[in-house]
Design an enzyme around this catalytic site. Sequence first.
Site, PDB file in Angstrom:
ATOM      1  N   SER A   1      -8.982   4.700  -5.304  1.00 25.16           N
ATOM      2  CA  SER A   1      -8.099   3.909  -5.771  1.00 25.16           C
ATOM      3  C   SER A   1      -7.048   3.003  -4.636  1.00 25.16           C
ATOM      4  CB  SER A   1      -6.881   4.571  -6.462  1.00 25.16           C
ATOM      5  OG  SER A   1      -6.437   5.479  -5.530  1.00 25.16           O
TER       6      SER A   1
ATOM      7  N   HIS B   1      -6.884   2.060   1.804  1.00 24.59           N
ATOM      8  CA  HIS B   1      -6.268   2.486   3.252  1.00 24.59           C
ATOM      9  C   HIS B   1      -7.317   3.865   3.601  1.00 24.59           C
ATOM     10  CE1 HIS B   1      -2.720   3.256   5.662  1.00 24.59           C
ATOM     11  NE2 HIS B   1      -3.385   4.293   5.919  1.00 24.59           N
TER      12      HIS B   1
ATOM     13  N   CYS C   1       0.491   3.402   3.596  1.00 24.60           N
ATOM     14  CA  CYS C   1       0.863   2.908   4.836  1.00 24.60           C
ATOM     15  C   CYS C   1       2.203   3.500   5.402  1.00 24.60           C
ATOM     16  CB  CYS C   1       1.040   1.341   4.707  1.00 24.60           C
ATOM     17  SG  CYS C   1      -0.596   0.363   5.095  1.00 24.60           S
TER      18      CYS C   1
ATOM     19  N   CYS D   1       0.830  -1.176  -0.159  1.00 22.56           N
ATOM     20  CA  CYS D   1       0.084   0.008   0.108  1.00 22.56           C
ATOM     21  C   CYS D   1       0.721   1.186  -0.179  1.00 22.56           C
ATOM     22  CB  CYS D   1      -0.965  -0.022   1.218  1.00 22.56           C
ATOM     23  SG  CYS D   1      -1.740   1.685   1.390  1.00 22.56           S
TER      24      CYS D   1
ATOM     25  N   HIS E   1      -4.248   0.341   7.867  1.00 24.02           N
ATOM     26  CA  HIS E   1      -4.723   0.015   6.763  1.00 24.02           C
ATOM     27  C   HIS E   1      -6.060  -0.712   6.763  1.00 24.02           C
ATOM     28  CE1 HIS E   1      -3.950  -0.704   2.679  1.00 24.02           C
ATOM     29  NE2 HIS E   1      -4.608  -1.916   2.742  1.00 24.02           N
TER      30      HIS E   1
ATOM     31  N   GLN F   1      -8.939  13.729   0.566  1.00 22.90           N
ATOM     32  CA  GLN F   1      -8.118  14.450  -0.324  1.00 22.90           C
ATOM     33  C   GLN F   1      -8.543  15.882   0.118  1.00 22.90           C
ATOM     34  OE1 GLN F   1      -7.540  13.433  -4.305  1.00 22.90           O
ATOM     35  NE2 GLN F   1      -8.915  11.797  -3.908  1.00 22.90           N
TER      36      GLN F   1
ATOM     37  N   PHE G   1     -27.697   4.943 -10.222  1.00 17.85           N
ATOM     38  CA  PHE G   1     -27.002   5.648 -11.344  1.00 17.85           C
ATOM     39  C   PHE G   1     -27.802   7.033 -11.858  1.00 17.85           C
ATOM     40  CE2 PHE G   1     -25.579   1.398 -11.405  1.00 17.85           C
ATOM     41  CZ  PHE G   1     -24.019   1.410 -11.702  1.00 17.85           C
TER      42      PHE G   1
ATOM     43  N   HIS H   1     -18.173  21.830   2.922  1.00 17.99           N
ATOM     44  CA  HIS H   1     -18.512  23.121   2.248  1.00 17.99           C
ATOM     45  C   HIS H   1     -18.347  24.222   3.518  1.00 17.99           C
ATOM     46  CE1 HIS H   1     -20.478  22.007  -1.598  1.00 17.99           C
ATOM     47  NE2 HIS H   1     -19.399  21.910  -1.779  1.00 17.99           N
TER      48      HIS H   1
ATOM     49  N   ASP I   1       0.987  12.962  -5.371  1.00 18.70           N
ATOM     50  CA  ASP I   1       1.929  12.692  -6.415  1.00 18.70           C
ATOM     51  C   ASP I   1       1.446  12.723  -7.701  1.00 18.70           C
ATOM     52  OD1 ASP I   1       4.043  11.924  -4.202  1.00 18.70           O
ATOM     53  OD2 ASP I   1       2.980   9.938  -3.932  1.00 18.70           O
TER      54      ASP I   1
ATOM     55  N   HIS J   1      -8.576   7.218   3.647  1.00 20.11           N
ATOM     56  CA  HIS J   1      -7.886   8.563   3.412  1.00 20.11           C
ATOM     57  C   HIS J   1      -8.779   9.477   2.540  1.00 20.11           C
ATOM     58  CE1 HIS J   1      -7.478   6.616  -0.653  1.00 20.11           C
ATOM     59  NE2 HIS J   1      -7.241   7.841  -1.001  1.00 20.11           N
TER      60      HIS J   1
HETATM   61 ZN   LIG Z   1      -2.272   1.077   3.785  1.00 22.76          ZN
HETATM   62 ZN   LIG Z   2     -22.724  22.449   0.378  1.00 15.60          ZN
END
Ligand SMILES: [Zn+2]
Ligand SMILES: [Zn+2]
Length: 351
Positions: A175, A178, A67, A64, A127, A182, A326, A295, A90, A180
Amino acid sequence: MSAPTSGSAAPISPSVLFGDDPHRRLNILTGEWVLVSPHRMKRPWQGQLEEIPPDDRPVYDPKCYLCPGNERAGGHRNPQYTGPWAFENDFAALRPGDSGQELNADGLLVARQEPGICRVICFSPRHDLSLPQMEVPAIRGVVDLWAEEYARLGARSDIGHVQIFENKGEVMGSSNPHPHGQIWAQQTVPVEPTRELVHLGQHHVRHNRTLLEDYLRLELEMQERIVCANDAWVALVPFWAVWPFETLVVSRRPVAHLGALDDRERDLLADVIKQLTARYDALFAVSFPYSAGIHQAPTDGGRHPECHLHMHFYPPLLRSATVRKFLVGYEMMAEAQRDLTPEAAAGRLRG
Ligand SMILES: [Zn+2]
Ligand SMILES: [Zn+2]
């Protein structure tokens, strides 16, 4: 169309007013409408069944790239981090730099260079965990890191907006399992928050209160869309929800951004996140996928008294661990539509 009545009595429930009749609901944050078709909940359902891979992640995975101690792309090595930890993505979608370049061909081809910074936040060195499995003090650590990153990135002169979000689960395009999230910070306030800022701003000018403050008061009177709450936060299925089990987490006190939260409110944000995500996991007995995001006020140098800190959760699952919604056909061509009412969805999440 007549304006909503205001008074001491709670508004009439849509299930009483419309019964099973199709109706449209207004999203007061974006100005968009959603078509609700409760009568269709009675039709026979032939759902698609997918294989659910068992969640047997190890505490540490040597392969991973998130990790502790492991190598990432470009030869970077993760430190032996022990709490939440953030680093530069990255494979960033945005890069810092000047924003001089502009294209405008007769207003037909319009483009502008966009500087920004993308970061990754590991919620835990473990993890095998996800937010609902973490202890409240550990989630509080994530809240603190969100606030720190928002303040640090937002203080830069080339950053006008900081978007904190999480894609959880393969179905949402994550992807790596683990735990996480962003952060994408950029010069311009992007489309979705801009849309909300228009409506938040109009309401604040008219009433000198935030839109979500007034909306939350109604929801607390009616109770039928509340999922869970504590002294500082309320999680509810919004009246205009598009996704079957979409929720909105709103601070009881109208604060504009994470940095304005006091110590207790930060603890209680961690608490409500754990409560809500645990309810999601319990709903279909699966680690519930979603996209979630915060927000808050843009960092464009303006005062934003209209902003009211909130968090959106958009989970795709509809009827089971494998049957998902969908946005296709009518929804791509016309507008969002749902069968399960937001009131029924809130009831399922409470139950
Ligand atoms: Zn991990
Ligand atoms: Zn909002």
